[in-house]
Design an enzyme around this catalytic site. Structure first.
Site: not given
Ligand code: 13P
Length: 256
Positions: A98, A234-235, A174, A213, A10-12, A96, A168
């Site tokens: 967010e 994510g990251g 993050g 993470s 997920n590149w956000k 998600h 999640e």
């Molecule tokens: P991180 O891997 O950056 O913690 O993000 C997880 C995430 O929200 C994937 O959708």
């Protein structure tokens, strides 16, 4: 039951034409080494076209969000699922944390998005998870069941034959703070149990991803849990070598 691992990035709200091209060529160079793992990337929607064209074989395309509306129309700023299908998306994230926390998506709205996605032939990746406050007050299971039940009640257990669930924990997203193996497995087993309460066979085949993470140094430990079938990254999905190292952990555990 054997489930193929799915490792999704997920590149956000990250990326640029240049950065995406570099990331994709890094993935393409190594994708064959993780051939038993299904890979998927979810770029921001404006990049779906260019990323879809540049994807290597065996890497699926996913979107990060879709409109809950059944039909396209006067909904400024929204993206309809038919458009995602037209640009080659197979998956779409729904709910998600967010989106829930920053854009007010309710359980009800998330269930509508899930349903619209499936109606249009997209595989929804239903994201659920508790906040730190909820965990510390002992409400984790309550929150997980509320979020999952909203979808189960609207769409039924049969819909989970073509859906993915991503656990999640919000406090792990993050933050660099990963759920421990025990915490993650307990949440995943709980979720599978909820699905099994409706249909054991479907529960056995539904893929449950862990997100929060997840990194090269903890992926193997997490993916080796009985009820973890991959990750939503994510990251670490923004760096080809990290994303592939996470996929390599899944590959090493694959029972192909
Ligand atoms: P991180 O891997 O950056 O913690 O993000 C997880 C995430 O929200 C994937 O959708």
């Amino acid at each position: 039951m054997t489930r193929q691992y799915l490792v999704a990035g997920n590149w956000k709200m990250n990326g640029s034409l240049k950065a995406n091209a570099e990331l994709l060529s890094g993935i393409a160079a190594q994708a064959a080494t993780v051939a038993d793992v299904e890979l998927m990337v979810c770029p921001p929607s404006v990049y779906l076209d260019s990323v879809g064209r540049a994807l290597s074989a065996g890497v699926a395309l996913g979107a990060q969000n879709l409109s809950e509306q059944a039909k396209p129309g006067a909904f400024t700023g929204e993206v309809h699922g038919t458009m995602l299908v037209e640009f080659g998306c197979r998956y779409v994230l729904v709910g998600h944390s967010e989106r829930r926390a920053l854009y007010g998506e309710t359980d009800q709205r998330v269930a509508e998005k899930y349903q619209t996605a499936q109606t249009l032939g997209l595989i929804p990746v239903l994201c659920i998870g508790e906040t730190l406050e909820e965990r510390e007050s002992g409400a984790t299971e309550l929150v997980l069941s509320r979020q999952l039940d909203a979808v189960l009640d609207r769409c039924g257990i049969a819909s989970f034959q073509s859906a993915v669930v991503a656990y999640e924990p919000v406090w792990a997203i993050g933050t660099g703070k990963t759920a421990s193996r025990e915490q993650a497995q307990a949440a995943h087993a709980f979720l599978r149990g909820l699905l099994a309460g409706r249909d054991a066979k479907i529960a056995g085949s539904t893929r449950l991803l862990y997100g929060g993470s997840c990194r090269p140094d903890n992926a193997h430990e997490l993916f080796s849990c009985a009820d973890i079938d991959g990750g939503l990254i994510g990251g670490a999905s923004l760096k080809a070598s990290d994303f592939l190292a996470i996929a390599a952990a899944a590959q090493s555990l694959s029972k192909a």
